[in-house]
Enzyme design. Sequence first.
Site, PDB file in Angstrom:
ATOM      1  N   LYS A  54       0.844  -1.198   0.000  1.00  0.00           N
ATOM      2  CA  LYS A  54       0.000   0.000   0.000  1.00  0.00           C
ATOM      3  C   LYS A  54       0.883   1.253   0.000  1.00  0.00           C
ATOM      4  O   LYS A  54       0.607   2.215  -0.715  1.00  0.00           O
ATOM      5  CB  LYS A  54      -0.940   0.003   1.220  1.00  0.00           C
ATOM      6  CG  LYS A  54      -2.063  -1.038   1.102  1.00  0.00           C
ATOM      7  CD  LYS A  54      -2.872  -1.180   2.384  1.00  0.00           C
ATOM      8  CE  LYS A  54      -3.863  -2.343   2.269  1.00  0.00           C
ATOM      9  NZ  LYS A  54      -4.664  -2.574   3.483  1.00  0.00           N
ATOM     10  N   GLN A  98      -4.820  -1.924   9.767  1.00  0.00           N
ATOM     11  CA  GLN A  98      -4.715  -3.212   9.080  1.00  0.00           C
ATOM     12  C   GLN A  98      -5.314  -4.319   9.950  1.00  0.00           C
ATOM     13  O   GLN A  98      -5.024  -4.424  11.138  1.00  0.00           O
ATOM     14  CB  GLN A  98      -3.230  -3.511   8.760  1.00  0.00           C
ATOM     15  CG  GLN A  98      -3.009  -4.719   7.863  1.00  0.00           C
ATOM     16  CD  GLN A  98      -3.597  -4.587   6.457  1.00  0.00           C
ATOM     17  OE1 GLN A  98      -3.704  -3.492   5.910  1.00  0.00           O
ATOM     18  NE2 GLN A  98      -4.010  -5.699   5.886  1.00  0.00           N
ATOM     19  N   ASP A 121     -11.029   2.778   4.275  1.00  0.00           N
ATOM     20  CA  ASP A 121     -11.308   1.337   4.135  1.00  0.00           C
ATOM     21  C   ASP A 121     -12.817   1.094   4.007  1.00  0.00           C
ATOM     22  O   ASP A 121     -13.234  -0.002   3.634  1.00  0.00           O
ATOM     23  CB  ASP A 121     -10.808   0.577   5.375  1.00  0.00           C
ATOM     24  CG  ASP A 121      -9.511  -0.173   5.115  1.00  0.00           C
ATOM     25  OD1 ASP A 121      -9.279  -0.568   3.956  1.00  0.00           O
ATOM     26  OD2 ASP A 121      -8.743  -0.360   6.078  1.00  0.00           O
TER      27      ASP A 121
HETATM   28  N1  GUN Z   1      -7.045  -7.097   6.009  1.00  0.00           N
HETATM   29  C1  GUN Z   1      -7.380  -7.777   4.889  1.00  0.00           C
HETATM   30  N2  GUN Z   1      -7.897  -6.956   3.955  1.00  0.00           N
HETATM   31  C2  GUN Z   1      -7.899  -5.716   4.499  1.00  0.00           C
HETATM   32  C3  GUN Z   1      -8.314  -4.433   4.011  1.00  0.00           C
HETATM   33  O1  GUN Z   1      -8.814  -4.255   2.890  1.00  0.00           O
HETATM   34  N3  GUN Z   1      -8.133  -3.406   4.879  1.00  0.00           N
HETATM   35  C4  GUN Z   1      -7.616  -3.583   6.128  1.00  0.00           C
HETATM   36  N4  GUN Z   1      -7.505  -2.514   6.898  1.00  0.00           N
HETATM   37  N5  GUN Z   1      -7.228  -4.739   6.600  1.00  0.00           N
HETATM   38  C5  GUN Z   1      -7.366  -5.804   5.781  1.00  0.00           C
END
Ligand code: GUN
Length: 297
Positions: A54, A98, A121
Amino acid sequence: MAQIILSGKLASAPLRESIKEQISALTKEGLRPPCLCAILVGNDPASQIYISNKQKSCASVGINSKVYHLSEHVSKEELVKLIHQLNLDESVDGIIVQLPLPKHIDQQEIISSIDPTKDVDGFHPINLGFLMAQVDKGFIPCTPLGVELLLKHYGIDVKGAEIAIVGTGFIVGRPLGLLMLWKGATIRMCNINTKDISVHTREADIVISAVGKPSLIKASMVKPGAVVVDIGITRVENKVLGDVDYDEVAKLASAITPVPGGVGPMTVTALLLNTLKAYIERFSREGAFVRERVCES
Ligand code: GUN
């Protein structure tokens, strides 16, 4: 072989180019670049890889990013305190935590402490509520948005399509079902209690799996000519495996996503889009605020 390989890398390229151009134009006008803050708790290797991807993607389009790497023993209170600081920080446009979090921390409580206007998100109940109510506001969760953009890029119309979604987790399957319903599809949501998944997948024009169980979706479960979207990710030694028995299913599908290189890059692209949206909306709100003050004086 499938007629079309649904490449998230290819579908992402024009979107990322457009994000980069928009940011470049805005920063040339004198605005600061967008800023995304990511919070990583603990040392889960997969989460570390996701966060690093990211960050790299942010840098490639001109978004500044900052990672707060906290100990796996951090308390809920400390985590909420950091989120509140970032909520109040005018130089921050987006905040992501996350997932998964360590077991001692209540995930919902943490997500709910994020300012919904910075929740890029799209997991905050307010943003999920907009999705549920089909209100075009806030943020759509990144993987569902990425899947919608991927299908759109390849000209696959979901309106009127029968879609079977396998897996109803809160990050992917559940919001994806709502999004596809919004876009006019007929949805079947298969969950852990579904007696026979194949009864549903065999009827579907589009099969989407988001479980995390390799080879769950076999060729016998897919209608010839169907579109197959694989969101499952399982790490086995140094390999990343999807939910779909790719070699066999690709022979009868009309279009299929590879793993890796399918939905993964689209999820990150959707995060970049949501961050750009948060940034633009922040500045337009601030603009409105300045105008209001000028009018009052
Ligand atoms: N863990 C797995 N996929 C995601 C996501 O799209 N965002 C976040 N914050 N954690 C994740």
